[in-house]
Design a protein around this motif. Structure first.
Motif, PDB file in Angstrom:
ATOM      1  N   ALA A 113      44.347  49.719  59.404  1.00 19.87           N
ATOM      2  CA  ALA A 113      44.740  50.804  58.494  1.00 19.87           C
ATOM      3  C   ALA A 113      45.849  51.660  59.108  1.00 19.87           C
ATOM      4  O   ALA A 113      46.802  52.045  58.414  1.00 19.87           O
ATOM      5  N   VAL A 118      47.948  54.261  56.948  1.00 14.92           N
ATOM      6  CA  VAL A 118      46.837  55.032  56.384  1.00 14.92           C
ATOM      7  C   VAL A 118      46.173  55.765  57.546  1.00 14.92           C
ATOM      8  O   VAL A 118      45.117  55.379  58.049  1.00 14.92           O
ATOM      9  N   LEU A 139      39.779  52.602  53.436  1.00 11.73           N
ATOM     10  CA  LEU A 139      40.706  51.606  52.909  1.00 11.73           C
ATOM     11  C   LEU A 139      39.966  50.375  52.388  1.00 11.73           C
ATOM     12  O   LEU A 139      40.460  49.685  51.497  1.00 11.73           O
TER      13      LEU A 139
END
Length: 250
Positions: A113, A118, A139
């Motif tokens: 991620a 993210v 995620l």
């Protein structure tokens, strides 16, 4: 309204294609860096993950692809049927990749991620939210959300006012470009659009995809009598967010 939805589906399909390739690449790199056949080792995944079932699906994807995939035929004939993860991911469906990511240990999910941009600020979350995020990266739920959206588009189903699998938003809202996500969870289209725009900032920096979405909604949807952007989950002040006025990644 039909024409708007058709154009929107085309835009979303294009964005998800970028995201699918990016997720596939990072998953295969992360697993393959330790062992080319890491996906076959159930120890590397959560105890709750139905690894044997996922392997059965992977084998069906390999059988399906051997007709047209030279890399698959090469590894099946030269390496006793063993297919490394970076070859396998090329023939997996997005839903297969999503499930594989979901089955990974939390530390592996977080590593992937972060590479996708993210990057969650845990310090701003409550203790319960932190624990949930540490146990499973948010995620995972969002990839499931996107895979369902992708399947809807592949079957030419309308998307503008549909509900999809709920995905948690608290952790992702700590990312500045995702602060417009609804509180709690997202199941309408806006959340997916916002996340896709954010992911494209790292996968296709400089992309004007988000600006095209902005123009499409503003020019072709907002003028349709009786329709409001809230039906897609858009916040009332969505145009004020930089995410929809600057190129992806700027």
């Amino acid at each position: 309204l039909y024409e708007f939805d058709r154009k929107l589906r085309t835009l979303i399909h294009d964005a998800i294609e970028h995201v699918e390739i990016g997720v596939r690449s990072h998953v295969s790199y992360h697993l393959g860096s330790s062992d080319p056949l890491a996906h076959e080792n159930s120890v590397l995944f959560r105890p709750s993950f139905d690894h044997s079932r996922w392997i059965d699906v992977a084998r069906r994807r390999i059988a399906r692809a051997r007709v047209h995939s030279e890399p698959i035929r090469h590894h099946l004939s030269r390496y006793s049927g063993s297919v490394p993860i970076w070859v396998l991911t090329e023939v997996l469906d997005f839903a297969d990749i999503s499930k594989l990511y979901e089955g990974m240990h939390s530390r592996d999910q977080w590593a992937i991620a972060n590479r996708l941009g993210v990057t969650i600020d845990l310090s701003t979350l409550s203790k319960n939210q932190q624990q949930r995020a540490k146990k499973e990266h948010p995620l995972a739920r969002w990839l499931e959300h996107l895979s369902i959206l992708r399947n809807s588009i592949a079957h030419h189903a309308r998307v503008w006012n549909r509900s999809f699998t709920p995905a948690p938003t608290a952790a992702l809202r700590t990312i500045p470009t995702l602060s417009s996500l609804p509180r709690g969870q997202s199941e309408q289209l806006y959340g997916a659009l916002a996340l896709l725009a954010h992911l494209l900032g790292g996968l296709a920096p400089g992309s004007t995809w988000n600006l095209t979405v902005h123009s499409l909604v503003e020019d072709e949807f907002e003028h349709i009598e009786g329709r409001t952007t809230s039906e897609m989950g858009f916040p009332s002040d969505w145009k004020h967010y930089d995410q929809w006025s600057m190129r992806c990644g700027d």
